[in-house]
Design a protein around this motif. Structure first.
Motif, PDB file in Angstrom:
ATOM      1  N   GLU A  61       0.841  -1.194   0.000  1.00 45.95           N
ATOM      2  CA  GLU A  61       0.000   0.000   0.000  1.00 45.95           C
ATOM      3  C   GLU A  61       0.879   1.247   0.000  1.00 45.95           C
ATOM      4  O   GLU A  61       1.839   1.346   0.770  1.00 45.95           O
ATOM      5  CB  GLU A  61      -0.914   0.029   1.222  1.00 45.95           C
ATOM      6  CG  GLU A  61      -1.847   1.231   1.239  1.00 45.95           C
ATOM      7  CD  GLU A  61      -2.858   1.187   2.361  1.00 45.95           C
ATOM      8  OE1 GLU A  61      -3.489   2.235   2.638  1.00 45.95           O
ATOM      9  OE2 GLU A  61      -3.024   0.115   2.975  1.00 45.95           O
ATOM     10  N   PRO A  62       0.596   2.210  -0.872  1.00 48.44           N
ATOM     11  CA  PRO A  62       1.427   3.414  -0.935  1.00 48.44           C
ATOM     12  C   PRO A  62       1.451   4.166   0.393  1.00 48.44           C
ATOM     13  O   PRO A  62       0.446   4.214   1.121  1.00 48.44           O
ATOM     14  CB  PRO A  62       0.754   4.256  -2.023  1.00 48.44           C
ATOM     15  CG  PRO A  62      -0.034   3.286  -2.834  1.00 48.44           C
ATOM     16  CD  PRO A  62      -0.476   2.214  -1.888  1.00 48.44           C
ATOM     17  N   LEU A  63       2.586   4.761   0.683  1.00 44.41           N
ATOM     18  CA  LEU A  63       2.694   5.613   1.873  1.00 44.41           C
ATOM     19  C   LEU A  63       1.876   6.884   1.683  1.00 44.41           C
ATOM     20  O   LEU A  63       1.239   7.380   2.623  1.00 44.41           O
ATOM     21  CB  LEU A  63       4.161   5.967   2.132  1.00 44.41           C
ATOM     22  CG  LEU A  63       5.118   4.792   2.341  1.00 44.41           C
ATOM     23  CD1 LEU A  63       6.534   5.300   2.559  1.00 44.41           C
ATOM     24  CD2 LEU A  63       4.661   3.918   3.508  1.00 44.41           C
ATOM     25  N   GLU A  64       1.907   7.411   0.462  1.00 45.12           N
ATOM     26  CA  GLU A  64       1.122   8.591   0.120  1.00 45.12           C
ATOM     27  C   GLU A  64       0.603   8.438  -1.310  1.00 45.12           C
ATOM     28  O   GLU A  64       1.286   7.897  -2.174  1.00 45.12           O
ATOM     29  CB  GLU A  64       1.963   9.869   0.197  1.00 45.12           C
ATOM     30  CG  GLU A  64       2.510  10.209   1.550  1.00 45.12           C
ATOM     31  CD  GLU A  64       3.309  11.511   1.512  1.00 45.12           C
ATOM     32  OE1 GLU A  64       2.701  12.584   1.286  1.00 45.12           O
ATOM     33  OE2 GLU A  64       4.540  11.442   1.686  1.00 45.12           O
ATOM     34  N   LYS A  77      -5.804   8.531  -0.805  1.00 46.24           N
ATOM     35  CA  LYS A  77      -5.579   7.230  -0.190  1.00 46.24           C
ATOM     36  C   LYS A  77      -6.878   6.510   0.140  1.00 46.24           C
ATOM     37  O   LYS A  77      -6.945   5.285   0.108  1.00 46.24           O
ATOM     38  CB  LYS A  77      -4.722   7.365   1.072  1.00 46.24           C
ATOM     39  CG  LYS A  77      -3.229   7.509   0.791  1.00 46.24           C
ATOM     40  CD  LYS A  77      -2.376   7.097   1.973  1.00 46.24           C
ATOM     41  CE  LYS A  77      -2.417   5.588   2.205  1.00 46.24           C
ATOM     42  NZ  LYS A  77      -1.495   5.155   3.261  1.00 46.24           N
ATOM     43  N   ALA A 114       5.732   2.448  -0.776  1.00 47.91           N
ATOM     44  CA  ALA A 114       6.613   1.868   0.228  1.00 47.91           C
ATOM     45  C   ALA A 114       7.822   1.271  -0.473  1.00 47.91           C
ATOM     46  O   ALA A 114       7.715   0.793  -1.603  1.00 47.91           O
ATOM     47  CB  ALA A 114       5.870   0.792   1.021  1.00 47.91           C
ATOM     48  N   GLN A 126      12.538   2.639  -4.080  1.00 45.84           N
ATOM     49  CA  GLN A 126      11.355   3.472  -3.841  1.00 45.84           C
ATOM     50  C   GLN A 126      11.259   4.490  -4.964  1.00 45.84           C
ATOM     51  O   GLN A 126      12.099   5.388  -5.069  1.00 45.84           O
ATOM     52  CB  GLN A 126      11.435   4.179  -2.489  1.00 45.84           C
ATOM     53  CG  GLN A 126      10.180   5.000  -2.177  1.00 45.84           C
ATOM     54  CD  GLN A 126      10.301   5.792  -0.887  1.00 45.84           C
ATOM     55  OE1 GLN A 126      11.374   6.305  -0.570  1.00 45.84           O
ATOM     56  NE2 GLN A 126       9.214   5.899  -0.151  1.00 45.84           N
ATOM     57  N   HIS A 245      17.283   1.692   4.092  1.00 44.84           N
ATOM     58  CA  HIS A 245      15.984   1.295   4.631  1.00 44.84           C
ATOM     59  C   HIS A 245      16.136  -0.091   5.243  1.00 44.84           C
ATOM     60  O   HIS A 245      16.614  -1.016   4.575  1.00 44.84           O
ATOM     61  CB  HIS A 245      14.913   1.290   3.524  1.00 44.84           C
ATOM     62  CG  HIS A 245      13.552   0.896   4.000  1.00 44.84           C
ATOM     63  ND1 HIS A 245      12.769   1.723   4.786  1.00 44.84           N
ATOM     64  CD2 HIS A 245      12.828  -0.245   3.812  1.00 44.84           C
ATOM     65  CE1 HIS A 245      11.623   1.116   5.042  1.00 44.84           C
ATOM     66  NE2 HIS A 245      11.637  -0.076   4.467  1.00 44.84           N
TER      67      HIS A 245
END
Length: 264
Positions: A61-64, A77, A114, A126, A245
């Motif tokens: 799922e995308p962070l933003e 979102k 993500a 990313q 990361h």
């Protein structure tokens, strides 16, 4: 801005790099870049190799995920729905979403995914991605940066580039130009089928010699000649400020998608 002395240098740095495999590209895909009327525009988010309809990567799922319209942020979102996307080689997790288009103007889609672990290289990737839509032929937002950690700012209106002309972009990291950035260039030869969640047949084959690459000049600019109509993606590799990361190397890339049309 377009005619500084080193723009030609960046254009001439365009090359085919034999050692590079087919490129990973984050997509924020809509069927059309030019919107005729108000309504919800379907968007598909996936991590793929669209030039050759290659391997699809599972996308978390995308962070933003949002749009910029007339300088205002529209959070998208809440529209995300987990799905799958099927390429020629495999099936993987993707996301369906929608963009509410009301007023005329530009809609800059921003996806901050993500980090993805590329196990073959043991690094995270990313790709902070922008795509551009417009309603009513009223330009409002395309010329400016969006304040992202890594981004490519278009110097040519990105939703109606002429096939046979050139596209120029400027690579930024936290707002500062990036010299010597490596930019992978991808043609979306296979486009997603929004109805089936699969890939349409590819309309072109990848170039011999590996990924198409340009290098930015000392002011962050690069130029590429657009040979045919369709969606073109540009990924400036590892230009973001974040380099690690979860204890592993992170390639924080800037991606932009543009839409080219034939002159008829």
């Amino acid at each position: 801005m377009f005619f500084h002395g080193n723009l030609m240098t960046a254009a001439l740095a365009l090359t085919l790099v034999p050692g590079l495999a087919s490129a990973h590209f984050q997509l924020s895909y809509t069927e059309n870049a030019l919107i005729d009327r108000p309504g919800d525009v379907p968007v598909k988010l996936l991590f793929w190799h669209p030039f050759e309809n290659g391997h699809v990567m599972d996308m978390a799922e995308p962070l933003e995920f949002y749009a910029i319209h007339r300088g205002e942020k529209i959070d998208l979102k809440g529209t995300l729905a987990r799905t799958t996307f099927t390429g020629a080689a495999n099936e993987a997790v993707a996301w369906d979403a929608s963009l509410p288009v009301k007023r005329a103007g530009d809609y800059v889609l921003v996806t901050v995914p993500a980090p993805y672990l590329e196990t073959s290289e043991d690094i995270f990737i990313q790709q902070i991605t922008k795509a551009y839509l417009n309603r009513g032929q009223m330009p409002t937002d395309w010329t400016g940066p969006q304040g992202l950690k890594a981004e490519i700012v278009p110097m040519v209106k990105p939703y109606n580039v002429l096939a046979g002309s050139t596209f120029t972009g400027r690579v930024l990291s936290n707002g500062a130009p990036v010299a010597g950035a490596e930019i992978e260039i991808e043609y979306m030869a296979a486009e997603p089928d929004m109805a089936t969640g699969g890939a349409r047949p590819a309309t072109a084959a990848p170039m011999p010699g590996g990924a198409i690459v340009a290098i930015s000049d000392e002011n962050g600019y690069f130029t590429f000649g657009i040979p045919r109509a369709g969606w073109w993606g540009f990924a400036a590799l590892g230009v973001g400020p974040d380099t690690e990361h979860q204890g592993k190397e992170l390639s924080q890339d800037a991606v932009i998608w543009i839409r080219a049309f034939d002159v008829k």
